[in-house]
Enzyme design. Sequence first.
Site, PDB file in Angstrom:
ATOM      1  N   TRP A  54       0.833  -1.211   0.000  1.00 46.44           N
ATOM      2  CA  TRP A  54       0.000   0.000   0.000  1.00 46.44           C
ATOM      3  C   TRP A  54       0.866   1.260   0.000  1.00 46.44           C
ATOM      4  O   TRP A  54       0.386   2.353  -0.246  1.00 46.44           O
ATOM      5  CB  TRP A  54      -0.931   0.009   1.213  1.00 46.44           C
ATOM      6  CG  TRP A  54      -0.253   0.220   2.550  1.00 46.44           C
ATOM      7  CD1 TRP A  54       0.924  -0.327   2.960  1.00 46.44           C
ATOM      8  CD2 TRP A  54      -0.713   1.045   3.631  1.00 46.44           C
ATOM      9  NE1 TRP A  54       1.220   0.072   4.237  1.00 46.44           N
ATOM     10  CE2 TRP A  54       0.240   0.917   4.676  1.00 46.44           C
ATOM     11  CE3 TRP A  54      -1.816   1.868   3.830  1.00 46.44           C
ATOM     12  CZ2 TRP A  54       0.118   1.589   5.897  1.00 46.44           C
ATOM     13  CZ3 TRP A  54      -1.934   2.528   5.044  1.00 46.44           C
ATOM     14  CH2 TRP A  54      -0.984   2.392   6.057  1.00 46.44           C
ATOM     15  N   ASP A  55       2.168   1.073   0.268  1.00 42.50           N
ATOM     16  CA  ASP A  55       3.108   2.197   0.249  1.00 42.50           C
ATOM     17  C   ASP A  55       2.929   3.004  -1.037  1.00 42.50           C
ATOM     18  O   ASP A  55       3.131   4.214  -1.052  1.00 42.50           O
ATOM     19  CB  ASP A  55       4.559   1.691   0.320  1.00 42.50           C
ATOM     20  CG  ASP A  55       4.840   0.835   1.556  1.00 42.50           C
ATOM     21  OD1 ASP A  55       3.908   0.147   2.004  1.00 42.50           O
ATOM     22  OD2 ASP A  55       5.971   0.854   2.059  1.00 42.50           O
ATOM     23  N   GLU A  61       0.334  -2.638  12.853  1.00 44.07           N
ATOM     24  CA  GLU A  61       0.502  -4.096  12.768  1.00 44.07           C
ATOM     25  C   GLU A  61       0.822  -4.761  14.104  1.00 44.07           C
ATOM     26  O   GLU A  61       1.004  -5.979  14.152  1.00 44.07           O
ATOM     27  CB  GLU A  61       1.587  -4.424  11.750  1.00 44.07           C
ATOM     28  CG  GLU A  61       1.197  -4.048  10.339  1.00 44.07           C
ATOM     29  CD  GLU A  61       2.315  -4.263   9.327  1.00 44.07           C
ATOM     30  OE1 GLU A  61       3.477  -4.478   9.745  1.00 44.07           O
ATOM     31  OE2 GLU A  61       2.016  -4.199   8.125  1.00 44.07           O
ATOM     32  N   LYS A  81       2.062   0.923  16.317  1.00 42.73           N
ATOM     33  CA  LYS A  81       3.287   0.848  15.505  1.00 42.73           C
ATOM     34  C   LYS A  81       3.488   2.076  14.614  1.00 42.73           C
ATOM     35  O   LYS A  81       4.592   2.550  14.408  1.00 42.73           O
ATOM     36  CB  LYS A  81       3.245  -0.411  14.635  1.00 42.73           C
ATOM     37  CG  LYS A  81       4.470  -0.601  13.771  1.00 42.73           C
ATOM     38  CD  LYS A  81       4.395  -1.853  12.919  1.00 42.73           C
ATOM     39  CE  LYS A  81       5.608  -1.941  12.002  1.00 42.73           C
ATOM     40  NZ  LYS A  81       5.517  -3.025  11.035  1.00 42.73           N
ATOM     41  N   GLN A  82       2.394   2.563  14.045  1.00 45.71           N
ATOM     42  CA  GLN A  82       2.511   3.652  13.076  1.00 45.71           C
ATOM     43  C   GLN A  82       1.176   4.375  12.945  1.00 45.71           C
ATOM     44  O   GLN A  82       0.149   3.837  13.362  1.00 45.71           O
ATOM     45  CB  GLN A  82       2.933   3.103  11.719  1.00 45.71           C
ATOM     46  CG  GLN A  82       1.911   2.183  11.078  1.00 45.71           C
ATOM     47  CD  GLN A  82       2.524   1.275  10.031  1.00 45.71           C
ATOM     48  OE1 GLN A  82       3.003   0.191  10.343  1.00 45.71           O
ATOM     49  NE2 GLN A  82       2.512   1.718   8.783  1.00 45.71           N
TER      50      GLN A  82
HETATM   51  C1  BGC Z   1       4.806  -1.353   7.653  1.00 46.91           C
HETATM   52  C2  BGC Z   1       3.812  -1.433   6.533  1.00 46.91           C
HETATM   53  C3  BGC Z   1       4.548  -1.238   5.210  1.00 46.91           C
HETATM   54  C4  BGC Z   1       5.687  -2.221   5.075  1.00 46.91           C
HETATM   55  C5  BGC Z   1       6.501  -1.973   3.815  1.00 46.91           C
HETATM   56  C6  BGC Z   1       5.917  -2.371   7.428  1.00 46.91           C
HETATM   57  O1  BGC Z   1       6.848  -2.265   8.444  1.00 46.91           O
HETATM   58  O2  BGC Z   1       4.182  -1.609   8.899  1.00 46.91           O
HETATM   59  O3  BGC Z   1       2.829  -0.455   6.700  1.00 46.91           O
HETATM   60  O4  BGC Z   1       3.669  -1.386   4.162  1.00 46.91           O
HETATM   61  O5  BGC Z   1       6.546  -2.088   6.178  1.00 46.91           O
HETATM   62  O6  BGC Z   1       7.024  -0.702   3.789  1.00 46.91           O
END
Ligand code: BGC
Length: 745
Positions: free
Chosen positions: A343-344, A485, A597-598
């Site tokens: 999804w990035d 996550e 986490k984010q």
């Molecule tokens: C993040 C995801 C991201 C992935 C790739 C993971 O650590 O939690 O949101 O898509 O890294 O960048």
Amino acid sequence: MAIENLLGEKKWLISEESYKPDKLPFYETLFTLANGYVGVRGSLEFVSQTSCPGTYFAGVFDATLDAFTELANAPSWIGLKVVANAEEVDLEKGEILDYRRFLDMKKGILIHMLRWKSESGNITRFESYRLVHLLHKHTSLIVGTIVPENYSGTISIESGLNGYTFNTGSVKQLKIKHFKLTERIDRKNDGIYLEMKTHATGISVGEASKLTVNVPSQRDVRYDIDRITEVLTFQVEKGKNYEFEKFVTFYTSRDVGNIKAATLTELKKRIRQGSETLLQEHVSVWRDRWKIADVKIYGDEVAQKSLRFNIFHLIQSANPNDEKVSVAARGLHGEGYRGHIFWDVEIYMLPFYIYTDPKAARSLLMYRYYTLNGARKNARINGYRGAQFAWESADTGVEATPREPLVDLSTGERVRIWTGDEEQHIVADVAFGICHYYDATGDDEFLTKYGAEILLETARFWASRADFDPQRGFYVINKVIGPDEYHVHVNNSVFTNFMARRNLKKALECVKKLKTSYPDVWSRLKQKIALEDSELKEWKKVADNIYVPYDESTGVYEEFEGYFKLEDIMIGEPHKQNAYVVPIELLERINEATLVKQADVILLQFLLSDEFDKRTKKANYDYYEPRTTHDSSLSRSIYAIIGAEIGDHEKAYQNFLKAVRVDLDDNRGDTRLGIHAGCMGATWQAAIMGFAGMKIHKGKLTFNPRLPQKWKKMEFKVNWHRKTINVTVTKEKVQVTPANSIFTI
Ligand code: BGC
């Protein structure tokens, strides 16, 4: 040409000032040259034990030992051996008198300058530049000068095509060789040719090269395991300059039927053009790209250079001419995340392309169109309808997230990864990207031919994914992972449910538009995907009645049902200065704590900005900010944007600074595995959408600037409905030219 004269202004240069073997893999990522078709890590010409060389062709995937696909490390053309009077230039031996490398971001070239003294005291000066052509995507060039400063005698230079390459990725023991040799030819005056093929996917890569030096030389060709090398030997006189050139061309069987013919014809053509012309063309294409993509920041050199560095790599990573590839989480710059697409792209990178290179943005979305059948298959396998885009996507769109990758070969320990099963918000994220692109471009052709089908199939997915809870009278989406996550198997993630609702509503809007403006398209599409009228009614019902956990008394959204009941843990101030590392004992029960986490709810408030008022944004920011570890590089820019909006200016700026330097400072310690491309895109958004305050509001492009204290002025351009708009932002005012269809708040 003296290579030194090529060096541009300092503010456009990223430099490596000394040779530190341990740092090489890091610089190899920073110095990767790419053109969206191929990426070449910035390895040294000379052999080094610590180096992790890499050549990656977008879309050239192959199967791995644990049955998942990865971007395959292709034959390399970077290596060069210089032997002067029987002594090989070897940085591990002798003495390095001067060593500097420069990435010139304005010109898109990598320059290397070296003075090296051999064990016997011979001093050799070596200077080179290399490029991966931005216009002629099947061409690369290395040009250099060798000067025997204090000796005369014989020098030989050796360089060729090296197919003895491996994927090492993050788990060294799982080193894999993806290519097998199928052909190598010495073409005498016309150089050499190497062809190799991936084991499982059967994709052939053809590479041709020709090495020349500007004095008479003796030419030999050497064969080694999976390699073919040209060797030129010539007499040298003390103090004189000897100039060499290496032209390289390449094709894969993804592009053409006869790769050998294509590669060799290309080589002939480029040699005929000559290195000077090729360089000039390359620089001028870069100049054109910068004309639209540059963001000028006055008053903050660090932010300026860092943001340009991120923009540079974003430009390099997309290929507007190939609709079957997308940008991997780590670009074409390394093997992190196996070259997979997340999804990035749609949420973090796409806006940069939408506003600076809409054709590239369209191609990235077309990748989703071409993987729609894979997404349909995912949905079917999981018992849903419509299309379920893969959390990790590669060539076909079929889910590519490893479920149980080996993490420790000695203990055989496996960790179950749930993101491929549960991180389903990706489906709505793709739909969101399509709508963003459409809103900014008005590209009806794309919408009617491709975008609509994706919107409808993704809406269909959500309608089949949501369950009606008769007790509560709401639709629920259970067992998912939101952007945070740390928490798996959660019910009713606010982010997921809001984005799913948006997806359903946008699909219904699209149907309405097709019915009124493009009735033929509508009837064809309806038939193609066998869409029933009853489905549309169901979509509306789900969208209108989806459950969203929310605390009315505080205005804070509960990240998912039950989140507020978890053990409440906040991050102390000292940790906030740096990356917060979750203590091991906490990591084991992270699912039971409120640490995030984010950016999750906060990201939602940025993406669907108009659905939340400022007071709600502030309440949620104040609640989530102390609980967010920013354990993903995607997080800080989003906090910078919302922070700027609600008035937490200093923290917004600090978060931006950390994000914008994620790779330059190796903030996360894993830049060696490739750039954090999503983070780079997010920093562009933080600058443009956060600090310049750009947003689409009621169909218009609006600006509401909140420049950081240090910033005196910003200047940038954006594409808006096929027009280029110049934007100048100061603390006092915003100026846009031409001004129609835009207003400022
Ligand atoms: C993040 C995801 C991201 C992935 C790739 C993971 O650590 O939690 O949101 O898509 O890294 O960048």
